[in-house]
Design an enzyme around this catalytic site. Structure first.
Site, PDB file in Angstrom:
ATOM      1  N   GLU A   1       0.739  -1.097  -0.040  1.00  0.00           N
ATOM      2  CA  GLU A   1      -0.111   0.149  -0.170  1.00  0.00           C
ATOM      3  C   GLU A   1       0.855   1.208  -0.143  1.00  0.00           C
ATOM      4  OE1 GLU A   1      -2.790   3.021   2.487  1.00  0.00           O
ATOM      5  OE2 GLU A   1      -2.728   0.952   3.322  1.00  0.00           O
TER       6      GLU A   1
ATOM      7  N   CYS B   1      -3.520   7.929   5.145  1.00  0.00           N
ATOM      8  CA  CYS B   1      -3.298   7.014   3.653  1.00  0.00           C
ATOM      9  C   CYS B   1      -4.505   7.117   2.772  1.00  0.00           C
ATOM     10  CB  CYS B   1      -3.323   5.517   3.953  1.00  0.00           C
ATOM     11  SG  CYS B   1      -1.989   5.134   5.197  1.00  0.00           S
TER      12      CYS B   1
END
Length: 461
Positions: free
Chosen positions: A230, A264
């Site tokens: 990620e 994020c």
């Protein structure tokens, strides 16, 4: 000579934590201990592993009064928000609740002649490389299902949050998870790459920068090690003409500014239907002008420093470049005198922006957001897809069919409707393009932490 890791507190620039990095020999020894302990751990009943992991999670919760100010000192999040235990517990609890279903064999045939099924086997040893921005929640995404499915885990945390791994290890070991099954390790980049290249792990999960993801893939090249990545994001919000405007402004601006924009799946660019644009912008400015920038240990502070001076400088640079190219800043610096030119960075809203500006293309990861008017869905879709990243997109409308139709055209891992900046443990957390590969949480998260093993058993000749 022993190398050390240093955590520089963004509060005052002092060294808050210092830890020695493992030598290559000690790192190899940690790997060997983990591999030796893993088989016994995997042989325990699934329910026992679930119970131990959840007991460890609860033990972390008991430490929350200590953890919250530690987080503020390590990465700057204000204490008023109470840490991460709610999300930490939610994600672990959900993964525990679906473990039996997710790890159950897939039965193909059970007859007098044959028994055929596909089982899930743990990889053995999993390396989790976790980031500093949500250090507990991002770590537990992989740590909980990896341990529950029978793997041993080495956790390498970001240098900005070294105490997080220590707290998790302390909690997990206190409830009976063997010390060699879950290890917190301090590793340098070269040592980490060498361990991966040496085929020491069945799976590596990394959350961090695109450059870090490239380094992980390069280290694993030719080893056939499974990797979950990620990486960066530039998540958009799109407010349509039928949206609940107040809810859209409140949620999207919070998604852009919370944690000093260091999320994020934070909102980094917003597109608003022309008919709502001016009202949206006015409401957004009002919200941001109500923030208080300051010491994260002060309960009145709503916006703390960024985790590091260099992160704040990148946001300053992007903002200054955009203004020089014609963008208009709407937040007066006089409202945020605590902005010290270092880690403390005021929030900013920019209009008159376009995609020639880095602030609308590059990951900012800070408290700045550009807002653009759009004439229709087609223009909004084109702009949302005009990015090297693809993590989430937030759509605001009262028409679910319209949201789904737009979602089908978006290059992203998650499509939100009327919410943003949330990780749902029931859904696969994934991305595309330079955001990375793989998927965590949900049943798919378990499948990515185990390998399929087929059984074809003929009962009689």
């Amino acid at each position: 000579m022993t190398q050390t890791l240093k955590c520089i507190s963004p509060i005052d620039g002092s060294v808050f934590v210092e830890r020695p990095l493992l030598s290559m020999d000690r790192a190899n020894a940690a790997v060997a201990r983990a591999k030796a302990a893993q088989k016994e751990w995997a042989s325990r009943p699934l329910q026992e592993r679930i119970d131990l992991v959840m007991a460890g999670v609860a033990k972390v919760g008991e430490m929350n009064d200590v953890i919250v100010p530690e987080l503020a000192k390590q990465m700057g999040r204000p204490v008023r928000y109470g840490g991460e235990f709610s999300g930490f517990n939610e994600r672990a609890s959900y993964m525990a609740s679906i473990a039996k279903e997710a790890l159950a064999p897939l039965n193909v045939e059970e007859t007098d002649d044959f028994k055929r099924y596909i089982a899930r086997e743990p990889y053995g040893l999993v390396l989790v490389v976790a980031p500093w921005n949500y250090p507990f929640m991002t770590a537990i995404n992989t740590v909980a299902p990896a341990l529950i499915s029978g793997n041993a885990v080495l956790l390498k945390h970001a240098s900005q949050t070294p105490l997080v791994g220590e707290r998790m290890a302390e909690a997990f070991h206190a409830v009976g998870i063997p010390e060699d099954v879950f290890q917190n390790v301090f590793l340098g980049h070269d040592t980490t790459s060498a361990l991966i290249a040496g085929k020491n792990f069945g799976f590596v999960n990394f959350t961090g920068s695109v450059g870090g993801g490239v380094a992980m893939e390069m280290a694993a090249a030719g080893t056939f090690t499974g990797i979950g990545l990620e990486l960066g994001g530039k998540d958009p919000g799109y407010v349509m003409e039928d949206a609940n405007l107040d809810a859209a402004v409140e949620t999207l601006i919070d998604g852009a500014m919370f944690n000093s924009g260091q999320c994020c799946c934070g909102i980094e660019r917003i597109y608003v239907a022309e008919s709502l644009f001016d009202e949206f912008v006015n409401k957004a400015v009002e919200i941001v002008n109500g923030y208080k920038l300051g010491d994260p240990l002060d309960p009145e502070t709503t916006l703390g420093p960024m985790a590091h001076v260099r992160f704040a400088q990148e946001v300053r640079d992007q903002t200054a470049e955009a203004i020089a190219a014609g963008a208009k800043p709407l937040i007066d610096p006089a409202n945020f005198p605590e902005d010290d030119g270092g880690a403390y960075l005021m929030p900013q809203i920019l209009v008159n922006v376009d995609h020639s500006m880095r602030v609308m293309r590059d990951e900012s990861f800070g408290p700045v957001v550009g807002i653009m008017p759009v004439k229709d869905d087609a223009e909004a879709i084109a702009l949302m897809n005009d990015s090297e990243f693809g993590l989430t997109a937030s759509l605001w409308t009262n028409d679910i069919d319209r949201a789904e139709a737009i979602g089908h055209q978006l290059e992203t891992g998650t499509v939100f409707m009327n919410r943003a900046d949330y990780v749902d443990p029931g859904l696969c957390w994934t991305g595309c393009k330079n955001t990375g590969r793989g998927g965590g949480l949900s049943i798919i998260g378990y499948h990515n932490l185990t390998r399929p093993k087929s059984y074809h058993l003929k009962k009689a000749l």
